[in-house]
Motif scaffolding. Structure first.
Motif, short mmCIF file in Angstrom:
data_model
loop_
_atom_site.label_atom_id
_atom_site.label_comp_id
_atom_site.label_asym_id
_atom_site.label_seq_id
_atom_site.Cartn_x
_atom_site.Cartn_y
_atom_site.Cartn_z
N THR A 7 -75.20 13.50 48.08
CA THR A 7 -75.94 13.70 46.95
C THR A 7 -77.33 13.40 47.52
O THR A 7 -77.77 12.28 47.64
CB THR A 7 -75.59 12.61 45.99
OG1 THR A 7 -75.69 11.05 46.44
CG2 THR A 7 -74.28 12.78 45.53
N SER A 8 -78.18 14.55 47.40
CA SER A 8 -79.52 14.55 48.13
C SER A 8 -80.46 15.36 46.91
O SER A 8 -81.49 15.35 47.08
CB SER A 8 -79.89 14.94 49.36
OG SER A 8 -79.46 16.19 49.55
N ASN A 9 -79.58 15.77 45.94
CA ASN A 9 -80.15 16.58 44.97
C ASN A 9 -80.95 15.96 43.88
O ASN A 9 -80.46 15.07 43.19
CB ASN A 9 -79.27 17.55 44.25
CG ASN A 9 -79.91 18.79 43.71
OD1 ASN A 9 -80.87 18.50 42.85
ND2 ASN A 9 -79.35 19.98 43.86
N LYS A 10 -82.40 15.89 43.75
CA LYS A 10 -83.06 15.24 42.74
C LYS A 10 -82.80 15.72 41.47
O LYS A 10 -83.35 15.06 40.39
CB LYS A 10 -84.47 15.58 42.99
CG LYS A 10 -85.15 14.92 44.26
CD LYS A 10 -84.78 13.53 44.68
CE LYS A 10 -85.20 13.02 45.85
NZ LYS A 10 -84.26 12.42 46.85
N LYS A 11 -82.06 16.70 41.16
CA LYS A 11 -81.89 17.29 39.82
C LYS A 11 -80.50 16.52 39.02
O LYS A 11 -80.53 16.79 37.84
CB LYS A 11 -81.42 18.80 39.77
CG LYS A 11 -82.75 19.48 39.91
CD LYS A 11 -82.63 20.99 40.07
CE LYS A 11 -83.87 21.72 40.39
NZ LYS A 11 -83.83 23.25 40.88
N SER A 12 -79.76 15.88 39.94
CA SER A 12 -78.73 14.85 39.51
C SER A 12 -79.42 14.00 38.50
O SER A 12 -80.53 13.47 38.83
CB SER A 12 -77.96 14.32 40.60
OG SER A 12 -77.20 15.38 41.29
N SER A 13 -78.61 13.43 37.35
CA SER A 13 -79.07 12.38 36.59
C SER A 13 -78.08 11.62 35.95
O SER A 13 -76.94 11.94 36.33
CB SER A 13 -79.69 13.02 35.31
OG SER A 13 -78.79 13.82 34.73
N CYS A 14 -78.46 10.26 35.48
CA CYS A 14 -77.69 9.51 34.89
C CYS A 14 -78.03 8.98 33.69
O CYS A 14 -79.53 8.48 33.40
CB CYS A 14 -77.41 8.30 36.00
SG CYS A 14 -76.30 6.92 35.58
N ASP A 15 -77.27 8.99 32.44
CA ASP A 15 -77.81 8.48 31.26
C ASP A 15 -77.07 7.43 30.96
O ASP A 15 -75.86 7.11 30.97
CB ASP A 15 -77.78 9.77 30.21
CG ASP A 15 -78.70 10.92 30.48
OD1 ASP A 15 -79.55 10.53 30.85
OD2 ASP A 15 -78.23 12.01 30.15
N ILE A 16 -77.75 6.52 30.04
CA ILE A 16 -77.09 5.46 29.35
C ILE A 16 -76.98 5.36 27.91
O ILE A 16 -78.16 5.68 27.31
CB ILE A 16 -77.83 4.11 29.88
CG1 ILE A 16 -77.68 4.07 31.53
CG2 ILE A 16 -77.08 2.97 29.13
CD1 ILE A 16 -78.58 2.68 31.98
N THR A 17 -75.80 5.46 27.41
CA THR A 17 -75.70 5.39 25.95
C THR A 17 -75.08 4.23 25.41
O THR A 17 -73.97 3.73 25.84
CB THR A 17 -74.80 6.76 25.51
OG1 THR A 17 -75.29 7.99 25.94
CG2 THR A 17 -74.72 6.59 23.82
N VAL A 18 -75.65 3.43 24.51
CA VAL A 18 -75.25 2.13 23.82
C VAL A 18 -74.71 2.33 22.50
O VAL A 18 -75.31 2.91 21.75
CB VAL A 18 -76.65 1.25 23.83
CG1 VAL A 18 -76.11 -0.25 23.39
CG2 VAL A 18 -77.03 0.85 25.25
N ASN A 19 -73.54 1.79 22.43
CA ASN A 19 -72.95 1.92 21.01
C ASN A 19 -73.15 0.51 20.60
O ASN A 19 -72.61 -0.38 21.07
CB ASN A 19 -71.39 2.08 20.98
CG ASN A 19 -70.52 2.19 19.78
OD1 ASN A 19 -71.17 1.80 18.79
ND2 ASN A 19 -69.40 2.21 19.76
N SER A 20 -73.82 0.13 19.43
CA SER A 20 -74.33 -1.22 19.29
C SER A 20 -73.28 -1.90 18.10
O SER A 20 -73.69 -3.12 17.51
CB SER A 20 -75.75 -1.23 18.61
OG SER A 20 -75.74 -0.46 17.28
N GLN A 21 -72.25 -1.05 17.85
CA GLN A 21 -71.33 -1.89 17.03
C GLN A 21 -70.52 -3.00 18.02
O GLN A 21 -70.44 -3.04 19.31
CB GLN A 21 -70.23 -0.83 16.55
CG GLN A 21 -70.75 0.23 15.75
CD GLN A 21 -70.01 1.34 15.27
OE1 GLN A 21 -68.66 1.33 15.88
NE2 GLN A 21 -70.31 2.12 14.31
N GLU A 22 -69.79 -3.99 17.24
CA GLU A 22 -69.23 -5.02 17.86
C GLU A 22 -68.06 -4.39 18.44
O GLU A 22 -66.93 -3.79 17.75
CB GLU A 22 -69.05 -6.08 16.87
CG GLU A 22 -70.19 -6.86 16.45
CD GLU A 22 -70.79 -7.69 17.71
OE1 GLU A 22 -70.26 -8.01 18.36
OE2 GLU A 22 -72.03 -7.88 17.52
#
Length: 127
Positions: A7-22
């Motif tokens: 993996t050397s491609n700068k177009k790759s990404s990582c997203d974080i989604t938070v579910n704030s319910q208990e």
């Protein structure tokens, strides 16, 4: 199926989604951009077989990446580190939820799921 991942491609990404319910849960979405070159000289493929073959490789790579990220998360929880910046994201965008967490040991209390959505940018089958 054996393969290596580079993996050397700068177009790759990582997203974080938070579910704030208990209980608080987090989805980590990894979006790698794939370039695949495969030599199938021993097994001649027609076009349909080639497309299925690429899809199989793509799915195998996605599974491998998912396993590696899940192993990294398990190790991070075990050692109480946050290599993905999950705590920072919760603190910045969900401060009321971050206040409920133990600041010193929050990683172990989070339910973290991993999703891999790859994009096949380039594929070459040498047939």
């Amino acid at each position: 199926m054996e393969f290596g991942i580079l993996t050397s491609n700068k177009k790759s990404s990582c997203d974080i989604t938070v579910n704030s319910q208990e209980p608080l849960s987090v989805q980590l979405t990894v979006r790698p951009v794939l370039n695949i070159v495969e030599n199938t000289m021993q097994d001649k493929l027609n076009q349909e077989e080639g497309e299925n073959f690429l899809e199989q490789i793509k799915m195998a790579i996605e599974e491998k990446i998912k396993n590696q990220v899940e192993n990294t998360i398990a190790l991070a929880k075990e050692n109480n580190v946050d290599p993905f910046g999950i705590g920072r994201r919760i603190w910045a965008y969900y401060p009321q939820d971050f206040a409920k967490l133990d600041e010193e040991n929050y990683m172990s209390s989070l339910d973290i799921s991993v999703v891999v959505e790859s994009e096949l940018k380039f594929a070459l089958i040498i047939n």
